[in-house]
Design a protein around this motif. Structure first.
Motif, PDB file in Angstrom:
ATOM      1  N   THR A 198       0.788  -1.132   0.128  1.00  0.00           N
ATOM      2  CA  THR A 198       0.024  -0.025  -0.098  1.00  0.00           C
ATOM      3  C   THR A 198       0.958   1.167   0.053  1.00  0.00           C
ATOM      4  O   THR A 198       0.520   2.148  -0.816  1.00  0.00           O
ATOM      5  CB  THR A 198      -0.871  -0.057   1.299  1.00  0.00           C
ATOM      6  OG1 THR A 198      -1.542  -1.106   1.354  1.00  0.00           O
ATOM      7  CG2 THR A 198      -2.069   1.250   1.236  1.00  0.00           C
ATOM      8  N   ASP A 256       2.086   1.651  -3.460  1.00  0.00           N
ATOM      9  CA  ASP A 256       1.389   2.321  -4.313  1.00  0.00           C
ATOM     10  C   ASP A 256       0.768   3.647  -4.008  1.00  0.00           C
ATOM     11  O   ASP A 256       0.659   4.451  -5.231  1.00  0.00           O
ATOM     12  CB  ASP A 256       0.037   1.555  -3.871  1.00  0.00           C
ATOM     13  CG  ASP A 256      -1.201   1.762  -5.230  1.00  0.00           C
ATOM     14  OD1 ASP A 256      -0.942   1.794  -6.154  1.00  0.00           O
ATOM     15  OD2 ASP A 256      -2.234   1.819  -4.809  1.00  0.00           O
ATOM     16  N   ASP A 257       0.875   4.145  -2.892  1.00  0.00           N
ATOM     17  CA  ASP A 257       0.814   5.721  -2.480  1.00  0.00           C
ATOM     18  C   ASP A 257       1.900   6.512  -3.014  1.00  0.00           C
ATOM     19  O   ASP A 257       1.690   7.547  -3.470  1.00  0.00           O
ATOM     20  CB  ASP A 257       0.555   5.777  -0.850  1.00  0.00           C
ATOM     21  CG  ASP A 257      -0.640   5.165  -0.500  1.00  0.00           C
ATOM     22  OD1 ASP A 257      -1.633   5.010  -1.100  1.00  0.00           O
ATOM     23  OD2 ASP A 257      -0.720   4.782   0.768  1.00  0.00           O
ATOM     24  N   LYS A 281       1.003   7.097  -6.819  1.00  0.00           N
ATOM     25  CA  LYS A 281       0.021   7.973  -6.822  1.00  0.00           C
ATOM     26  C   LYS A 281       0.335   9.523  -6.429  1.00  0.00           C
ATOM     27  O   LYS A 281       0.046  10.407  -7.226  1.00  0.00           O
ATOM     28  CB  LYS A 281      -1.232   7.828  -5.937  1.00  0.00           C
ATOM     29  CG  LYS A 281      -1.650   6.381  -6.195  1.00  0.00           C
ATOM     30  CD  LYS A 281      -2.747   6.043  -5.449  1.00  0.00           C
ATOM     31  CE  LYS A 281      -3.648   4.599  -5.886  1.00  0.00           C
ATOM     32  NZ  LYS A 281      -4.454   4.329  -4.796  1.00  0.00           N
ATOM     33  N   LEU A 290       8.049  -2.016  -6.851  1.00  0.00           N
ATOM     34  CA  LEU A 290       6.829  -2.954  -6.467  1.00  0.00           C
ATOM     35  C   LEU A 290       6.858  -4.184  -7.147  1.00  0.00           C
ATOM     36  O   LEU A 290       6.255  -5.066  -6.609  1.00  0.00           O
ATOM     37  CB  LEU A 290       5.491  -2.000  -7.024  1.00  0.00           C
ATOM     38  CG  LEU A 290       4.240  -2.896  -7.013  1.00  0.00           C
ATOM     39  CD1 LEU A 290       3.681  -2.799  -5.442  1.00  0.00           C
ATOM     40  CD2 LEU A 290       3.006  -1.732  -7.472  1.00  0.00           C
ATOM     41  N   ILE A 334      -3.990  -3.187  -4.475  1.00  0.00           N
ATOM     42  CA  ILE A 334      -3.637  -1.954  -5.466  1.00  0.00           C
ATOM     43  C   ILE A 334      -4.284  -1.979  -6.798  1.00  0.00           C
ATOM     44  O   ILE A 334      -4.891  -3.260  -7.072  1.00  0.00           O
ATOM     45  CB  ILE A 334      -2.095  -2.003  -5.870  1.00  0.00           C
ATOM     46  CG1 ILE A 334      -1.492  -3.109  -6.414  1.00  0.00           C
ATOM     47  CG2 ILE A 334      -1.387  -1.735  -4.577  1.00  0.00           C
ATOM     48  CD1 ILE A 334      -0.158  -3.036  -6.896  1.00  0.00           C
TER      49      ILE A 334
END
Length: 482
Positions: free
Chosen positions: A166, A169-170, A173, A193, A213
């Motif tokens: 997570t 993924d953040d 973003k 990742l 994700i």
């Protein structure tokens, strides 16, 4: 549920009251016994002489007083023993420890069941702080917090956990939210990742992390599409290769999406001026094998791949193989009913040029007319793809001396460049120069010849109404470059 225990200074008076009641009950139960014995002794002594009456009464009262003293002593011993047991701290302390141990065990079990595995607390704090910074609009500050949290995860070997995935993924973003996105940082985060996902075994463990994700392949596809305008060939190649690697990590190495990404890699490599055709053909052959093994040959991506392989065959000198691939690609699109797609129109332009080079002029003109109907009727008359192909085809016809066909193609190219605002570009100027050459050569012809060419030109310009309005971009057709 366990009833909470009262403090000792509150419990002790209550217990003493209960003990006193118990001792009185014991004394009351014991009193009838010695009174009954006394009455029996008095009844037995009644028939005796009066001389012995005083002596019997004295003995009975002595016995009663002795038994009474023994009863009081037993009662006192009982009360003192119960008070000592009640005032002892060992009993209630054991109860408190037992209850505390039970509740602690339950708390640990629930926490391990719903929150395992846990990320480091410091990483969690930095991650939450980063989200707060994002809400406040401080993207750079949030990225700094996220990267520090990632470093802690790496030091504690907890990056391959739901919280670690997570966090990565953040980071991706947040990088995309920057005013000036940093491409290489974003691609490095995707690489981290992918490497992290590879640490988990293939199957349920990896699928659980992927469910957290969004699909990385779709995200990378959007990045690759954005790199086409303005073109950034090297970065585009890196993105498509990363998408291919993600397909393998996600267990989709033999899927249609993987074949699509391989095709995109080949198209991006073809944009390099010094790229060798055989290097591109390796990626196309991998994609071709996937389509064949999955029996997915009735797909527009398979048709695009076949067309691009034909371009490579032509660049290697195999003109017959080039024509065969072009014919096959057009047939697939027509079988799918996608006869108004822009890609289909581009394929027809390529087929027209190849047929004319092979001497099949009628077949070339028929393919060109089909392509013109596609672009005129599907709302893509300003397409750059149309301008490129018509300019190339017009120039080739001019070289062969086919003035009517050259005039038609070059006129379309000039109008397309003008309507799209690219008339001053290098290709736009080139199309205009070619058209002027055709007009100049017509002006030197006799009047009869000129009229024949112009009538032929009018026939070629006639278009028919299409029945389909299916649209699709043609950005992934590799161009032969004629």
């Amino acid at each position: 549920p366990v009833r909470p225990l009262l403090p000792a200074h509150v419990q002790l008076p209550c217990r003493r009251l209960r003990m006193r009641k118990q001792s009185r009950a014991v004394a009351a139960a014991a009193q009838p016994a010695w009174q009954t014995d006394a009455r029996r002794q008095g009844a037995a002594a009644a028939p005796e002489s009066a001389a012995h009456s005083d002596e019997g009464s004295s003995a009975a009262s002595a016995a009663r007083s002795k038994e009474h003293r023994n009863g009081r002593r037993v009662q006192q011993d009982t009360e003192e023993g119960m008070e000592r047991r009640s005032s002892s701290p060992f009993g209630w302390r054991c109860c408190i420890c037992l209850v505390a141990a039970t509740w602690t065990s339950l708390w640990i079990w629930r926490r391990s069941a719903y929150h395992a595995p846990q990320s480091p607390p410091s990483s969690q704090l930095l991650w939450r702080f980063g989200h707060w910074q994002l809400k406040m609009g401080d993207v750079d500050g949030a990225l700094d917090s996220f990267f520090k949290a990632r470093k802690i995860h790496e030091l504690t070997h907890s990056l391959a956990t739901p919280s670690g995935i997570t966090l990565l993924d953040d980071i991706i973003k947040a990088l995309k939210r920057r005013k000036v996105p940093v491409f290489h940082d974003t691609l490095e985060s995707y690489e981290a990742l992918r490497t992290t996902l590879q640490l988990r075994p293939v199957g349920t463990a990896r699928d659980e992390l992927l469910a957290i994700i969004a699909d990385p392949v779709d995200e990378l596809k959007a990045m690759g599409m954005a790199l086409q305008d303005p073109p950034a060939v090297e970065d585009e190649i890196l993105v498509w290769q990363a998408a291919v690697d993600f397909c393998a990590v996600m267990g989709r190495g033999e899927s249609i999406k993987a074949a699509e990404m391989l095709t995109r890699v080949g198209v991006a490599m073809a944009k390099r001026t010094e790229e060798q055709p055989k290097a591109i053909l390796k990626f196309y052959e991998q994609a071709y094998g996937i389509f064949q093994s999955t029996n997915s040959t009735m797909s527009h991506w398979y048709a695009i791949l076949v067309h691009n392989m034909g371009v490579i065959q032509g660049s290697l000198g195999n003109k017959k193989g080039e024509l065969e691939h072009f014919e096959k690609a057009v047939e697939i699109y027509e079988s799918l009913g996608m006869v108004m797609a822009e890609t289909y129109g581009g394929m027809l332009y390529e087929l027209a040029s190849t047929r004319e080079e092979a001497g099949n002029l009628d077949g070339g003109r028929a393919a060109f007319q089909k392509a013109e109907r596609v672009f005129e009727q599907n709302g893509r008359s300003r397409s750059k793809l149309r301008a490129f192909y018509t300019n190339s085809l017009g120039h080739a016809r001019l070289q062969r001396g086919e003035l009517a066909g050259a005039f038609q193609a070059l006129e379309v190219a000039v109008k397309t460049y003008e309507s799209s605002g690219l008339s001053q570009s290098e290709n736009g100027k080139n199309a205009l120069q070619n058209l002027q050459k055709v007009k100049m050569r017509l002006s030197f012809l006799p009047g009869v010849e000129q009229r024949k060419i112009l009538r032929r030109l009018e026939i070629l310009k006639r278009l028919s109404e299409p029945d389909d309005t299916h649209f699709e971009d043609g950005a992934y057709l590799q161009r032969a470059g004629r």
